[in-house]
Write an enzyme that holds these catalytic residues in place. Sequence first.
Site, PDB file in Angstrom:
ATOM      1  CG  HIS A  44      -4.761   0.639  -4.296  1.00  0.00           C
ATOM      2  ND1 HIS A  44      -4.048   0.802  -3.127  1.00  0.00           N
ATOM      3  CD2 HIS A  44      -5.791  -0.183  -3.976  1.00  0.00           C
ATOM      4  CE1 HIS A  44      -4.634   0.125  -2.156  1.00  0.00           C
ATOM      5  NE2 HIS A  44      -5.686  -0.487  -2.643  1.00  0.00           N
ATOM      6  NE  ARG A  92      -3.602  -2.090   2.858  1.00  0.00           N
ATOM      7  CZ  ARG A  92      -3.386  -3.186   3.587  1.00  0.00           C
ATOM      8  NH1 ARG A  92      -2.217  -3.356   4.190  1.00  0.00           N
ATOM      9  NH2 ARG A  92      -4.319  -4.117   3.705  1.00  0.00           N
ATOM     10  CE  LYS A 135      -6.201  -0.227   4.733  1.00  0.00           C
ATOM     11  NZ  LYS A 135      -7.524  -0.425   4.116  1.00  0.00           N
ATOM     12  CE1 TYR A 172      -6.506  -7.349  -6.921  1.00  0.00           C
ATOM     13  CE2 TYR A 172      -6.797  -8.071  -4.664  1.00  0.00           C
ATOM     14  CZ  TYR A 172      -6.480  -7.091  -5.571  1.00  0.00           C
ATOM     15  OH  TYR A 172      -6.134  -5.838  -5.135  1.00  0.00           O
ATOM     16  NE  ARG A 185      -3.033  -3.417  -1.415  1.00  0.00           N
ATOM     17  CZ  ARG A 185      -2.629  -4.207  -0.423  1.00  0.00           C
ATOM     18  NH1 ARG A 185      -1.348  -4.484  -0.276  1.00  0.00           N
ATOM     19  NH2 ARG A 185      -3.504  -4.726   0.428  1.00  0.00           N
ATOM     20  CG  HIS A 226      -6.582  -8.189   1.714  1.00  0.00           C
ATOM     21  ND1 HIS A 226      -6.834  -8.655   0.439  1.00  0.00           N
ATOM     22  CD2 HIS A 226      -6.296  -6.865   1.574  1.00  0.00           C
ATOM     23  CE1 HIS A 226      -6.708  -7.658  -0.420  1.00  0.00           C
ATOM     24  NE2 HIS A 226      -6.385  -6.566   0.243  1.00  0.00           N
TER      25      HIS A 226
END
Length: 301
Positions: free
Chosen positions: A243, A150, A174, A278, A246, A269
């Site tokens: 992104h 990210r 995150k 995806y 990514r 994630h």
Amino acid sequence: MNTETAPDPIGPFLAHLAHERRLAEHTLTNYRRDLERLAVWLTDTDTGAIDQLDAQRVRQYIAWRHRNGASGKTLQRELSSLRSLYRWLLREGRANANPAVGVRAPKTPRKLPVTLDADQLCSLLDHADDDLLTLRDTAMVELFYSSGLRLAELVGVNLGDIDMTEGELSVLGKGAKTRRVPVGTKAREAVQTWLRVRANLANVDESALFVSSRGTRIHPRTVQVRLAQWARTQGASRGLHPHLLRHSFATHLLESSGDLRAVQELLGHADIGTTQIYTHLDFQHLAQVYDQAHPRARKKP
């Protein structure tokens, strides 16, 4: 509980997110915008304070936002912000229930992420310029694509986070969660080239791997601007942004391996449902191959 004299909870809640959960500045900005927008609506409609909500008022607000053009995805995020606020209020003894728990946002068709194919990326990455900033940008682009980072993760990389010998990078993702991701050969070469000249730009006491022309840690907006400029210089048919790299990383890895769980871990994630988008891209690729190769496939006119 005397809610009539209770102070505005938004400021203390954001401080909790910043200092205890160590969320990125961009994420904090989203929380602040979402909650302050709701607080303004409550004031304008004279329907109470943000820490005195019930489910009916939350639904009224979401319906108002939807009528005024807010997408389902935006409203999902706003509800998530409100749920987080109330989890904190419950912990602090300033609320008895979470009014946003049972409220759902209108569904919006999920857009598939845009990606670049491998040939397009190679043409963008094979750059021979040895200008100081270009060497830095090359290393950034290679690391984005090599490790699926990210924007905030790349900006946050410090010199000690990357192990050139093992080809690994420690990433702070995150929720202040750390993960280790591999760094490919091309990315390692680009980073090593950048490290040989980094001292010409970086301040002596700066720990960031990537620095700006001022010698300090590079700003996320600067990265975005430099990538867009990179794409224009290379004559790319579409703009380049973090992104996109990514998404391309995840798609190419899933197409080659089929290992959804591994891609989830590499992307950081928390929920595999986020990664599953995806698989739709991968199926589109398979469907194209089928249409082109199967003798009885339905061909478009």
